[in-house]
Write a protein that holds these residues in place. Sequence first.
Motif, PDB file in Angstrom:
ATOM      1  N   GLU A  41      -7.258  -0.357   6.675  1.00  0.00           N
ATOM      2  CA  GLU A  41      -6.803  -1.673   7.128  1.00  0.00           C
ATOM      3  C   GLU A  41      -7.723  -2.217   8.224  1.00  0.00           C
ATOM      4  N   ASP A  89      -4.823   5.144   5.968  1.00  0.00           N
ATOM      5  CA  ASP A  89      -4.255   3.810   5.814  1.00  0.00           C
ATOM      6  C   ASP A  89      -4.680   2.886   6.953  1.00  0.00           C
ATOM      7  N   TYR A 127       0.673   5.893  -1.077  1.00  0.00           N
ATOM      8  CA  TYR A 127      -0.111   7.039  -1.522  1.00  0.00           C
ATOM      9  C   TYR A 127       0.843   8.051  -2.152  1.00  0.00           C
ATOM     10  N   LYS A 182     -10.707  -1.823  -0.521  1.00  0.00           N
ATOM     11  CA  LYS A 182     -10.121  -0.500  -0.212  1.00  0.00           C
ATOM     12  C   LYS A 182     -10.304   0.436  -1.403  1.00  0.00           C
ATOM     13  N   ARG A 218       0.834  -1.199   0.000  1.00  0.00           N
ATOM     14  CA  ARG A 218       0.000   0.000   0.000  1.00  0.00           C
ATOM     15  C   ARG A 218       0.868   1.248   0.000  1.00  0.00           C
TER      16      ARG A 218
END
Length: 142
Positions: free
Chosen positions: A71, A67, A21, A97, A19
Amino acid sequence: MGPVKSLTEHLWFEISHRRGYARITDRVEALVRQSGVQEGLCLVNAMHISASVFINDAEQGLLHDFDVWLEELAPHAPTTKYHHNRTGEDNADAHLKRQIMGREVVVAITQGKLDLGPWEQIFYGEFDGRRRKRVLVKIIGE
Ligand code: ZN
C-alpha cells in the motif's frame, strides 16, 4: 520413466475485502495427491491481473507487513493519480501490487509431495476483491 500423468484444476476465491491473503498450500497438496504424480512439477497461477500467487512464511505479522508495504508502494487512493483509472476503473494499484507479488509459483513434486522448504507456504494474494476469481493448478509428471 512411467506414463506421464497430468491434472488441471481451478481453485475459486471470493475475498470479501479489496485486499486479502489466503494460504492455499493444503488445497494444492490435495490436488497433488489426487493427481497420483510421484515425480513432477506443480504450477499454480492466478488467472486475474489483479491477484497473485506467491510463496512465503505463514506468519500473520509478515502478511500484515506485506500489505502495508504494497500500500506504501502503490496506494489505492487517490485513485485519480493513475492513468489506468481514466478508463473508469479504480484498480490501477491492484495491477501494480500483482506485478510485485508475482503471477505464479512452480513447485517440485518429490515422492508424491510438494517439495517445499521448511517455512514455505503457498498464498493467494487478492488486490481487487469482492468478486469471484480463479487460480489454475497444473500438475504434470509420472
Ligand atoms: Zn484494471
